[in-house]
Design a protein around this motif. Structure first.
Motif, short mmCIF file in Angstrom:
data_model
loop_
_atom_site.label_atom_id
_atom_site.label_comp_id
_atom_site.label_asym_id
_atom_site.label_seq_id
_atom_site.Cartn_x
_atom_site.Cartn_y
_atom_site.Cartn_z
N UNK A 135 -12.47 23.85 50.35
CA UNK A 135 -12.87 22.60 49.71
C UNK A 135 -13.84 22.94 48.60
N UNK A 136 -14.08 21.99 47.74
CA UNK A 136 -15.02 22.22 46.66
C UNK A 136 -14.32 22.20 45.32
N UNK A 137 -15.12 22.38 44.28
CA UNK A 137 -14.54 22.33 42.95
C UNK A 137 -13.73 23.60 42.66
N UNK A 138 -13.04 23.57 41.55
CA UNK A 138 -12.15 24.66 41.18
C UNK A 138 -12.89 25.99 41.09
N UNK A 139 -14.04 26.01 40.45
CA UNK A 139 -14.80 27.25 40.31
C UNK A 139 -15.17 27.83 41.67
N UNK A 140 -15.61 26.98 42.58
CA UNK A 140 -15.95 27.44 43.92
C UNK A 140 -14.73 28.03 44.62
N UNK A 141 -13.58 27.40 44.43
CA UNK A 141 -12.36 27.90 45.06
C UNK A 141 -11.99 29.28 44.50
N UNK A 142 -12.04 29.43 43.19
CA UNK A 142 -11.75 30.74 42.59
C UNK A 142 -12.76 31.78 43.07
N UNK A 143 -14.04 31.42 43.07
CA UNK A 143 -15.08 32.38 43.47
C UNK A 143 -14.90 32.81 44.93
N UNK A 144 -14.40 31.93 45.76
CA UNK A 144 -14.12 32.31 47.15
C UNK A 144 -12.86 33.15 47.28
N UNK A 201 -4.44 22.45 34.06
CA UNK A 201 -5.09 23.72 33.77
C UNK A 201 -6.01 23.59 32.56
N UNK A 202 -7.07 24.39 32.58
CA UNK A 202 -8.02 24.40 31.48
C UNK A 202 -8.59 25.80 31.30
N UNK A 203 -9.58 25.90 30.44
CA UNK A 203 -10.17 27.21 30.15
C UNK A 203 -10.80 27.84 31.39
N UNK A 204 -11.27 27.03 32.31
CA UNK A 204 -11.84 27.56 33.55
C UNK A 204 -10.77 28.34 34.33
N UNK A 205 -9.57 27.78 34.44
CA UNK A 205 -8.47 28.49 35.09
C UNK A 205 -8.19 29.79 34.36
N UNK A 206 -8.15 29.73 33.04
CA UNK A 206 -7.85 30.93 32.25
C UNK A 206 -8.84 32.05 32.55
N UNK A 207 -10.11 31.72 32.57
CA UNK A 207 -11.15 32.74 32.81
C UNK A 207 -10.95 33.39 34.18
N UNK A 208 -10.77 32.59 35.21
CA UNK A 208 -10.65 33.15 36.56
C UNK A 208 -9.32 33.87 36.76
N UNK A 209 -8.24 33.35 36.23
CA UNK A 209 -6.95 34.02 36.38
C UNK A 209 -6.92 35.33 35.61
N UNK A 210 -7.52 35.36 34.44
CA UNK A 210 -7.63 36.61 33.68
C UNK A 210 -8.47 37.63 34.46
N UNK A 211 -9.52 37.16 35.13
CA UNK A 211 -10.34 38.05 35.95
C UNK A 211 -9.51 38.63 37.09
N UNK A 212 -8.72 37.80 37.75
CA UNK A 212 -7.87 38.27 38.84
C UNK A 212 -6.90 39.34 38.33
N UNK A 213 -6.29 39.11 37.18
CA UNK A 213 -5.35 40.09 36.65
C UNK A 213 -6.02 41.40 36.23
#
Length: 157
Positions: free
Chosen positions: A9-18, A140-152
């Protein structure tokens, strides 16, 4: 490990960070590219419930379907065609809020409404793209881009 990939649960950033440390742990020490792409696809699908998430691998002048989660997909995409081919040709992340408004969009599924595509680089060249589709507009937005690029960035080929 797979049982730990529950939707947070939580916002998108929290989900990516987890999720990011879990993905790092899944692929750390695994040299097989396909295995790593498969686990990344599954982790993202499980975490966010995206409509479709997966990879297309560069093969000559085409992208060929690789590991994915979701309904059946287009098998081959030419360079420069559709969102995936455009992201590959332009060598940059593309965020498309409404796929029906994207010139030349390839409709693998009419249920897909928005999309983000991130090129995967290795040894200075693009070897694949990560394609994530939503059945909602503007997902999708720039926040998704940042985290998905980090994952890759964890992937080595």
């Amino acid at each position: 490990m797979a049982e730990d990939l529950n939707i947070l649960t939580g916002n998108k950033a929290e989900q990516y960070k987890g999720l990011i440390p879990q993905i790092e742990a899944l692929i750390r020490g695994e040299s097989n590219l396909i295995a790593n792409l498969a686990n990344i696809s599954a982790a993202l699908k499980e975490q966010f419930g995206f409509f479709w998430v997966g990879f297309y691998l560069v093969e000559g002048e085409e992208l060929v379907l690789g590991p994915f989660q979701g309904p059946v997909a287009c098998t081959r995409i030419k360079k420069g065609k559709g969102v995936c081919g455009a992201a590959w040709a332009d060598e940059q992340t593309l965020i498309v809020p409404d796929v029906d408004a994207f010139p030349g969009h390839i409709a693998c599924s009419s249920l897909s409404k928005s999309e983000i595509v991130i090129p995967l680089r290795a040894d200075g060249r693009i070897i694949a793209v990560l394609d994530v589709d939503s059945d909602s507009l503007n997902s999708f937005d720039q926040e998704d881009a940042v985290y998905l690029e980090q994952i890759l960035s964890f992937i080595t080929a």
